[in-house]
Design an enzyme around this catalytic site. Structure first.
Site, short mmCIF file in Angstrom:
data_model
loop_
_atom_site.label_atom_id
_atom_site.label_comp_id
_atom_site.label_asym_id
_atom_site.label_seq_id
_atom_site.Cartn_x
_atom_site.Cartn_y
_atom_site.Cartn_z
N TYR A 204 1.52 -5.33 13.21
CA TYR A 204 0.69 -4.12 13.15
C TYR A 204 -0.36 -4.13 14.25
CZ TYR A 204 2.51 -3.42 8.38
OH TYR A 204 3.32 -3.22 7.30
N HIS B 44 -0.23 6.79 7.74
CA HIS B 44 0.63 5.70 8.23
C HIS B 44 2.09 5.95 7.84
CE1 HIS B 44 1.49 1.44 9.29
NE2 HIS B 44 2.40 1.57 8.33
N GLU B 45 2.30 6.24 6.56
CA GLU B 45 3.70 6.44 6.10
C GLU B 45 4.29 7.71 6.72
OE1 GLU B 45 4.63 3.79 5.04
OE2 GLU B 45 2.75 2.95 4.32
N GLU C 183 6.05 -1.18 13.02
CA GLU C 183 4.69 -1.18 12.45
C GLU C 183 3.58 -1.02 13.49
OE1 GLU C 183 4.25 -0.61 9.50
OE2 GLU C 183 6.15 -1.19 8.56
N HIS D 83 5.58 6.90 10.11
CA HIS D 83 6.89 6.22 10.09
C HIS D 83 8.07 7.21 10.14
CE1 HIS D 83 6.37 1.94 9.75
NE2 HIS D 83 5.55 2.01 8.72
N ARG E 144 -0.82 -5.19 -5.63
CA ARG E 144 -0.58 -4.95 -4.20
C ARG E 144 -0.87 -6.26 -3.47
NH1 ARG E 144 -4.16 -0.53 -0.82
NH2 ARG E 144 -3.30 -0.95 1.24
N MET E 145 0.10 -6.76 -2.71
CA MET E 145 -0.03 -8.11 -2.14
C MET E 145 -1.23 -8.27 -1.23
SD MET E 145 3.73 -9.68 -1.54
CE MET E 145 4.43 -8.38 -0.54
N LYS E 146 -1.57 -7.19 -0.54
CA LYS E 146 -2.73 -7.25 0.35
C LYS E 146 -3.99 -7.67 -0.42
CE LYS E 146 -5.67 -4.17 3.02
NZ LYS E 146 -5.93 -2.79 3.44
N ASP F 270 10.26 -11.99 4.63
CA ASP F 270 9.09 -11.85 3.75
C ASP F 270 8.00 -12.87 4.10
OD1 ASP F 270 10.24 -9.81 2.34
OD2 ASP F 270 10.76 -11.02 0.56
N GLY G 59 0.84 -1.19 0.00
CA GLY G 59 0.00 0.00 0.00
C GLY G 59 0.88 1.24 0.00
N GLY G 60 1.87 1.20 0.87
CA GLY G 60 2.80 2.32 0.95
C GLY G 60 4.12 1.87 1.53
N MET G 61 5.14 2.67 1.29
CA MET G 61 6.45 2.40 1.87
C MET G 61 7.06 3.73 2.29
SD MET G 61 8.77 0.24 2.73
CE MET G 61 10.19 0.85 3.63
N GLU G 62 7.55 3.74 3.53
CA GLU G 62 7.95 4.98 4.17
C GLU G 62 9.35 5.46 3.79
OE1 GLU G 62 7.45 2.00 5.49
OE2 GLU G 62 8.79 1.55 7.16
N1 BES Z 1 6.83 -0.54 5.80
C1 BES Z 1 5.58 -1.02 5.41
C2 BES Z 1 5.61 -1.88 4.19
C3 BES Z 1 6.51 -3.09 4.32
C4 BES Z 1 6.63 -3.78 5.49
C5 BES Z 1 7.19 -3.51 3.24
C6 BES Z 1 7.48 -4.89 5.56
C7 BES Z 1 8.02 -4.62 3.32
C8 BES Z 1 8.18 -5.30 4.49
C9 BES Z 1 4.58 0.12 5.20
O1 BES Z 1 4.75 1.18 6.07
C10 BES Z 1 3.22 -0.41 5.47
O2 BES Z 1 2.97 -0.82 6.57
N2 BES Z 1 2.33 -0.37 4.50
C11 BES Z 1 0.97 -0.79 4.68
C12 BES Z 1 0.14 0.42 4.99
C13 BES Z 1 -1.10 0.15 5.78
C14 BES Z 1 -0.86 -0.62 7.04
C15 BES Z 1 -1.79 1.46 6.12
C16 BES Z 1 0.53 -1.47 3.40
O3 BES Z 1 1.34 -1.60 2.49
O4 BES Z 1 -0.58 -1.94 3.32
ZN ZN Z 2 4.16 0.62 8.01
#
Ligand code: BES
Ligand code: ZN
Length: 738
Positions: free
Chosen positions: A507, A419-420, A442, A423, A688-690, A499, A392-395
């Site tokens: 979280y 969220h980002e 997280e 961070h 997006r993996m989610k 991973d 979703g995002g990366m900080e």
């Molecule tokens: N830092 C993470 C993304 C991440 C974590 C990438 C571990 C690789 C390994 C980022 O801040 C994150 O948590 N993104 C979430 C945002 C959501 C919780 C609001 C996302 O990608 O869904």
């Molecule tokens: Zn995060």
């Protein structure tokens, strides 16, 4: 024992030390002679050799022997050679407690290098996910000079590492690498470069390969510093880089590159100490084809024309950061100013939508500052990536990376920005010492993200988001199993790929612990100052869960009744798998209408006459998500009910990726066959993996869609980021799971 004996023994020890130093020096001298003789080129020929004045990508002239480090075979493994022998001797001679002996990374018996490096190294105690030894030499600054080669999908150039000795014993510089080709390593001394021998260890799966650089012995005293220059190139298969062809971009005219390093992919982008326990500043010069823009996780320092048709961009990150926060993106990009310290960047066709979607950025930044302290990074920019971006995002500092699936058109998914932004304090300033304490990044960030939301929209919105998060945690614990190690707040990552461990637990279990502590100490009024003080104490540093436990106990030691303070079962929170040890209560007011509507649907039988679009007309996007999330926890709906839902609420037409995701999952759970193509199209478009992992998993679990899920994965695998393709292959049982 007589006194004389002791004197004799001491003298003997001194003599044997002196002899071994002499022996080592001779072997080192021979190793250097051997290597430099192997580097000799025919007299008079102008030979290609990487050097700091320019990165040449020209092939060497045909009569020129390319200088290959003497000890490297074509496969990149060290062979029986003086340098390797020197290394073994140096450390096997070492008696009692100086430099730790060697890791045994040998698997293949016929591998000379690994036979020679066999030993019983304890490794780096602070982080089991690195092969590097920051306890020997530690990186303080990194300078990159790189060329982005889109023709061959590689980064090529050099990285200069300013390293500081951490031990007074002899020690080499040990780095992480993964699929990196090293051409040359030198020690910089003013303008002079001295070649240094090096050994590339054998690649050990997700950990990559250890790169060991022989440091001159005289570089001995602790705190001595050195600048080591590594000339290298990445592989087209670098797991941390995504190379897109023009047809994979929105504009379809230019190629695109972006990186993703967290947790341990930075080592596939540059040789480094790839552990969050090491923080360094960085500067960079990056050369790209004219017309493309380079962005990095740093403050930009302008651009200038380079050699024919190329442009060089400069960057500076003056705040020390861990390797996983070094990031780069290159593409045809445009930007819009969205705040006093912020621009949003994306491909030109998306940039106005992005500027609208993320217009609340400055308000979020200011709110975050009120909770966490001053924003120290100068710039806060956003880059909206192509849809293959796995998260979703990366900080990334100064430059958050975001998925385009947030462009809902109504700002409803901008919590990812909050969220980002959060961070910028929790993660980027206070960093987890290693990936076992990932919840410090997280969990704290999720907590701060929801506090920002609460301040901007009202406490009930914070509470509502927490309920939604807890549902996600429940689902994940059920999927993994209540006894699974990865459901612990502090998992054991020895021999585990971070991973694979990644999920909701850090979280939401992390958020749950902080929310529980907040309630325990008497609410936000009491807890907010503690949060700020924690950040202030640990900013620019790294921390573990136990640091936080101690900090919390010290902070409230004087003001909180001992029985209250002692009631926290830290052991259970940190080390017990499964659900949090305490039941949490949230304000359900925003969820009530969702629950009521869900109950009407689950009890209506086949009478749909009382439903109408008005039921959800007043719902916020978050409430629609909650309604669908609740239905997902119920027994599957019939196809008839699903058709009615769609007819009345038109979920299939939604532009909101979060709503669409839940809706499609509901349809698959209800075995509505007509929806299989839509679900697959969604998962292939939004990587997006989610989103794509649960959809692929659901389709795989249903016999009607299993084969098409596998076939679709195989067809589109090449369009995916490594991390996505790799995790999906595990989900679809195409490779063995950890
Ligand atoms: N830092 C993470 C993304 C991440 C974590 C990438 C571990 C690789 C390994 C980022 O801040 C994150 O948590 N993104 C979430 C945002 C959501 C919780 C609001 C996302 O990608 O869904
Ligand atoms: Zn995060």
């Amino acid at each position: 024992m007589q006194q004389g004996d002791a004197v004799y023994k001491t003298d003997g020890l001194v003599i044997s030390r002196l002899l071994s130093v002499l022996l080592i020096s001779i072997i080192y001298f021979l190793a250097c002679v051997f290597i430099s003789s192997a580097r000799q080129v025919p007299a008079g020929s102008q030979c290609y050799q990487p050097n700091r004045n320019g990165i040449s990508n020209q092939a060497p002239p045909p009569d020129c022997q390319v200088a290959q480090p003497a000890h490297m075979t074509a496969s990149g493994h060290a062979e029986g050679n003086p340098a390797a022998k020197y290394l073994t001797d140096l450390h096997s001679d070492d008696e009692g407690g100086s430099v730790a002996p060697w890791t045994n990374d040998s698997e293949g018996e016929d591998d000379m290098a690994n036979q020679e490096l066999t030993g019983n190294d304890a490794g780096f105690a602070d982080d089991c996910s690195t092969l590097s030894r920051p306890d020997w030499w530690s990186t303080k600054h990194i300078h990159f000079k790189l060329e982005v080669d889109f023709t061959n999908s590689v980064l090529k150039g050099f990285v200069e590492l300013t390293v500081v000795k951490q031990t007074s014993e002899d020690a080499n510089l040990v780095l992480d690498s993964r699929d990196i080709t090293v051409d040359r390593v030198t020690l910089l001394d003013g303008n002079h470069e001295q070649d240094l021998p090096f050994i590339m260890g054998k690649k050990a799966d997700f950990m990559g390969a250890r790169l060991e650089i022989v440091m001159p012995i005289k570089k001995a005293p602790a705190m001595d510093s050195a600048i080591v220059c590594v000339y290298y190139s990445t592989s087209p298969n670098s797991t941390g880089l995504v190379w897109l062809k023009p047809e994979q971009t929105a504009g379809r005219t230019d190629p695109y590159l972006y990186s993703h390093s967290e947790a341990i992919h930075a080592r596939s982008i540059f040789p480094c100490q790839d552990t969050p326990s090491v923080k360094a500043t960085y500067t960079a010069e990056v050369t790209v084809p004219e017309g493309l823009t380079v962005l990095m996780s740093a403050v930009g320092g302008g651009k200038e024309p380079s050699v024919a048709g190329q442009t060089t961009y400069r960057f500076k990150q003056k705040v020390p950061i861990p390797s996983y926060l070094v990031a780069i993106a290159v593409g045809k990009l445009d930007s819009r100013k969205i705040g006093p310290r912020s621009h949003v960047w994306s491909e030109p066709s998306l940039v106005d939508r992005a500027a609208f979607e993320f217009a609340e950025t400055e308000e979020m930044l200011a709110t975050a500052e009120s909770l966490a302290g001053p924003y120290v990074w100068g710039v806060y920019d956003i880059l909206v990536l192509p849809p293959s971006f796995p998260f979703g995002g990366m900080e990334n500092p100064c430059l958050t990376f975001l998925t385009p699936t947030l462009l809902a058109g109504d700002r409803s998914l901008a919590n990812v920005v909050a969220h980002e932004i959060a961070h910028s304090w929790t993660g980027n300033l206070v960093t987890n010492l290693n990936w076992e304490h990932f919840w410090l990044n997280e969990g704290f960030t999720t907590f701060l993200e929801r506090k920002i939301k609460g301040k901007m929209l009202g406490e009930e919105h914070r509470q509502f988001a927490a309920i939604e998060g807890l549902k996600g945690l429940q689902q994940e614990i059920m999927t993994r199993g209540v006894e699974h190690d990865f459901t612990k707040l502090i998992p054991n990552l020895k021999n585990a790929d971070p991973d694979d461990a990644f999920g909701t637990v850090p979280y939401e279990k992390g958020h749950s612990l902080l929310y529980y502590l907040e309630t325990l100490v008497g609410g936000a009024e009491k807890f907010n100052p503690c949060l700020k003080a924690w950040i202030e104490k640990y900013q620019y540093k790294t921390a573990t869960s136990f640091d936080f436990q101690k900090f919390f106990v010290d902070y409230f030691g004087k003001t909180l009744a001992p029985d209250v303070l002692n009631s926290v079962d830290w052991e259970a929170w940190f080390h017990k798998p499964g659900f949090p040890p305490v039941d949490l209560h949230y304000d359900e007011s925003l969820g009530k209408e969702c629950t009521a509507l869900r109950e009407r649907w689950t009890s209506c039988g086949s009478d749909y006459s009382k439903f109408s679009n008005k039921d959800v007309a007043e719902f916020s996007p978050a409430q629609k998500m909650e309604f669908l999330a609740q239905l997902l926890l119920e027994p599957p709906l019939s196809v008839e009910t699903l058709r009615a839902l769609d007819k009345i609420y038109d979920f299939s037409a939604t532009q909101n990726a979060e709503i669409k995701f839940r809706w499609l999952r509901l349809c698959i759970r209800g075995q509505w066959e007509d929806m299989i193509p839509q679900a697959l199209a969604f998962a292939v478009e939004y990587q997006r993996m989610k989103f794509c992992r649960p959809i692929f998993r659901d389709l795989y679990a249903w016999d009607k869609s299993k084969d098409i899920a596998v076939a679709t994965y195989k067809k589109y695998q090449h369009t995916m980021a490594f991390i996505t393709a790799n995790q999906l292959a595990k989900d679809l049982n195409l490779v063995e799971k950890a």
